[in-house]
Design a protein around this motif. Sequence first.
Motif, PDB file in Angstrom:
ATOM      1  N   GLY A  23       0.768  -1.131   0.138  1.00 17.21           N
ATOM      2  CA  GLY A  23      -0.063   0.198  -0.076  1.00 17.21           C
ATOM      3  C   GLY A  23       0.864   1.157   0.168  1.00 17.21           C
ATOM      4  N   ASP A 104      -6.545  -1.571  -0.710  1.00 14.75           N
ATOM      5  CA  ASP A 104      -5.489  -2.691  -0.139  1.00 14.75           C
ATOM      6  C   ASP A 104      -5.648  -3.027   1.417  1.00 14.75           C
ATOM      7  OD1 ASP A 104      -2.755  -3.519  -0.329  1.00 14.75           O
ATOM      8  OD2 ASP A 104      -2.031  -2.060   0.804  1.00 14.75           O
ATOM      9  N   HIS A 137     -13.252  -3.646   2.349  1.00 12.82           N
ATOM     10  CA  HIS A 137     -13.066  -3.294   0.890  1.00 12.82           C
ATOM     11  C   HIS A 137     -14.575  -2.985   0.360  1.00 12.82           C
ATOM     12  CE1 HIS A 137      -8.958  -5.271  -0.151  1.00 12.82           C
ATOM     13  NE2 HIS A 137      -9.042  -5.135   1.118  1.00 12.82           N
ATOM     14  N   ILE A 159      -6.609  -5.543  -4.034  1.00  7.67           N
ATOM     15  CA  ILE A 159      -5.307  -6.138  -3.760  1.00  7.67           C
ATOM     16  C   ILE A 159      -5.523  -7.269  -2.831  1.00  7.67           C
ATOM     17  CG2 ILE A 159      -3.049  -5.629  -2.713  1.00  7.67           C
ATOM     18  CD1 ILE A 159      -3.453  -3.913  -5.336  1.00  7.67           C
TER      19      ILE A 159
END
Length: 307
Positions: A23, A104, A137, A159
């Motif tokens: 990240g 991420d 997320h 990610i």
Amino acid sequence: METTEQVLKGKVALVAGATRGAGRAMAVELGRAGAVVYATGRTTRERRSEVNRPETIEETAELVTAAGGTGIAVPVDHLVPEQVAALVERIDREQGRLDILVNDVWGGDHLLKFGQKAWEADLRDGLRMIRLSIDAHAITSHCALPLLIRRPGGLLVEITDGTEEANTAHYRELFFLDLAKYGPIRMAWSLSHELREYGGTAVCLSPGFLRSEEMLDHFGVREENWRDAVAKEPHFAIAESPVFVARALVALAADPDRQRWSGKSVFSGDLAKVYGFTDVDGSRPDVAGYFEEVVHGGRAASAEDYR
């Protein structure tokens, strides 16, 4: 392709989970390419998250600015919808646009306890891993995508650890981790369908064997002497620096034809073969090829044959 030009100047990016590792590197390389980068995370100079590591989002933002971009650190717990909504409102107020969203968020490595069956694992820890990798997320996408789709061509990058092919071919030996790491792959696939009518792209990107700060500490080495760890873990010879996956992200973001990747899950090494960028040492580590052909396939070859 090493980023020598500001190919993303004028673009605005949000890297959710930019405190350290991939990240942080992605935030910095986006900045090197000229972007304004909002770097979020839970560890600041005043407070550490449950991960309890020293890296901070302020340091990340400073590195972004030093690289040539504009780094803006914002403390955010991406499991709290109100905090994420406030972050997106701030980006809209200050920039009026969002071009790149990188999901991420993770921070669950300290919960890993291998060798346990699903019913033997600590349920609270297992559900926490799923929340960190899937809920965080999903919340971030829910809040940020309305701003991303305001302009055609937005890029969402999930990610995770491993591609769809890798994660379906080999069990991760921990039920909750397996679920947590597969979730972002499916999210990118699903959102690729929803973003299509807005000219948007959703891709799931994975680093290979990542030389993160935590991994280097685990082996008792630094980036300068990382190869000393190969004596303890031979497969570490295929390891890549966080810059490698960061350059993969920039290559995607700068590609006007990036929709060809939409819905797919790829390793950084997969994109290196197409875009031509290298890791910091000039190599192109192919972790997928190495593990499939050498580790699992029994081919007589060394990691150097795959760099």
